[in-house]
Every structure is written in C-alpha cells, then in structure tokens.
Design an enzyme around this catalytic site. Sequence first.
Site, PDB file in Angstrom:
ATOM      1  N   LEU A 174       0.913  -1.297  -0.072  1.00  0.00           N
ATOM      2  CA  LEU A 174       0.069   0.017   0.144  1.00  0.00           C
ATOM      3  C   LEU A 174       0.867   1.229   0.115  1.00  0.00           C
ATOM      4  CD1 LEU A 174      -3.046  -0.722   2.462  1.00  0.00           C
ATOM      5  CD2 LEU A 174      -2.688  -1.205  -0.020  1.00  0.00           C
ATOM      6  N   SER A 175       2.224   1.167   0.371  1.00  0.00           N
ATOM      7  CA  SER A 175       2.989   2.177   0.251  1.00  0.00           C
ATOM      8  C   SER A 175       3.379   2.729  -0.967  1.00  0.00           C
ATOM      9  CB  SER A 175       4.079   1.976   1.186  1.00  0.00           C
ATOM     10  OG  SER A 175       5.329   2.787   0.862  1.00  0.00           O
TER      11      SER A 175
END
Length: 261
Positions: free
Chosen positions: A49-50
């Site tokens: 998700l980064s």
Amino acid sequence: MCACGQSQTKANVAVLGFISVCEFVASGHRKLSRDSSTMSKPALYYATLSPPSRAVLLTAKAIGLDLELRPINLLKGEHLTPEFLKLNPQHTIPTLIDGEATIIDSHAICSYLVEKYGKEQQQLYPKDLVQRANVDARLHLDSGHLFARLRFLYEPILYNGSTDCSIDKIAYVQKCWEILEGFLKDQPYLCGSELTIADFCAVATVTSVNEVAIIDEFKFPKLNAWLKRLAELPYYQEVNGEGADELKAIFKAKLAENRGK
C-alpha cells in the site's frame, strides 16, 4: 514513494501508518538479519500500500532485478522492533539491504538500483550531469510536494478519526497537478523523452490519490496522457495499480466510517 517518526509511540503509526493500513502479514515471525544464505539478492522491506515501496518495485521491474521481498506490517509495530531499528533507525519503509549496505528512502533506493544493477537501463537515471539534476529535481518534487500533500490529506482520516476531507485540502493536492502538467507540456515524461525513476516515484503517489483529488481531463490533458502511458507498462498493474487502488478504497471506507460516528 518515503516518513520520519518522532517517537516509538502511537504517533509513529499515525505518521507512517497510511502506507501500511490493512497490510496484514501472514508469514508470522521473521528474523531480520543479513544472513548470507538469504542475501543472494537484494532484500526489500516494504508494504504494497506504500507509494514509495511501489516506486522501488517499479524500478526493479524496469531493470529486470529480482528482489527478495520482505513485507513489513507497521500496524503491528514490526518497524519498531530492535531488529529492524538496527537496520534502519528511522524505522521507515522501503528499506533495502544489499550485502553489507543498507539504503533507506525510496528515491535513494531507486537511484542506487539503477546505478548498480541497471547497466542496460541507464536512461532511468542518466549519467549526464544536467539530465541527472533534472531527475533529482523531480524526485524532490515528489517527496516535498506530491507525497507530502498526500500524507497531509490521508493521515488524519486514516489514523486520527478525522472527517476533514475539505475542498481546501483537496485543492492543495490538485495544485501539484498544475506543476506536473507544466513539466509534461512538451514532453512525454517528466524529464524529457525518456522514462526515468522520477516517473515511477511520481506515478506511485499520483495514482494513490487521484480519485480523491480528481485530475480534470480537460484542464490537465498532458497529465492524464502521462498516466495512461505509464499504465501501459507490462508490469504496471501488478506492481502499482493494485496497491494504489486498494489504498484509495481503504481511505474512502475510513472516511465514511469516521463520518458515521
């Protein structure tokens, strides 16, 4: 595309958290080490998700580099363990371990990987001094403007129970669209005619917030064309698209939850 913590408290998760929210790791306890038996290839501590993690993954794919992927769950505090702090006192992801070298910050990691492993893809981080300076400038644009404004909008909602997704905050992000449109006015990529790591870092951030801070297709045609151009890369959807879509969905769900309290 990567956040500086101030203390090993709940505030750490608030600062760094949005890039790992709902990033559940099923692998159980993992030993953080430089064991030579597991270091035949560079190891990347990351979260899908980064945006900064995805920028590094895009770079690795572009140069054909196989990384040993080591997911980190920030919600469980895996970035605050004594083992991880020995690797990276800043306790941020992505973090790259390559033999005895530890590289932190996605922009630094991307440039390092191209320098060391991308011998046939040097255009991604060109040797020419002026061209490299332009790439570096766009990398700073991502870290100082794009990613910083995404955090300003996302983090209070994801971690502090905020309901503030105001027009002003969205407009603050959208000011970056004007900057990017200007750089893309007469060229297909942010630094000219060639794809560079600046494009990877920026696209990972932009696609993580573009459904909240809408990119008007009539006002920003060059920016929209650039997004479509990057999306045509054969590895794009798997490496960046899925994680970006998931982060945006989580943000919307969390905002609705906060407003319903």
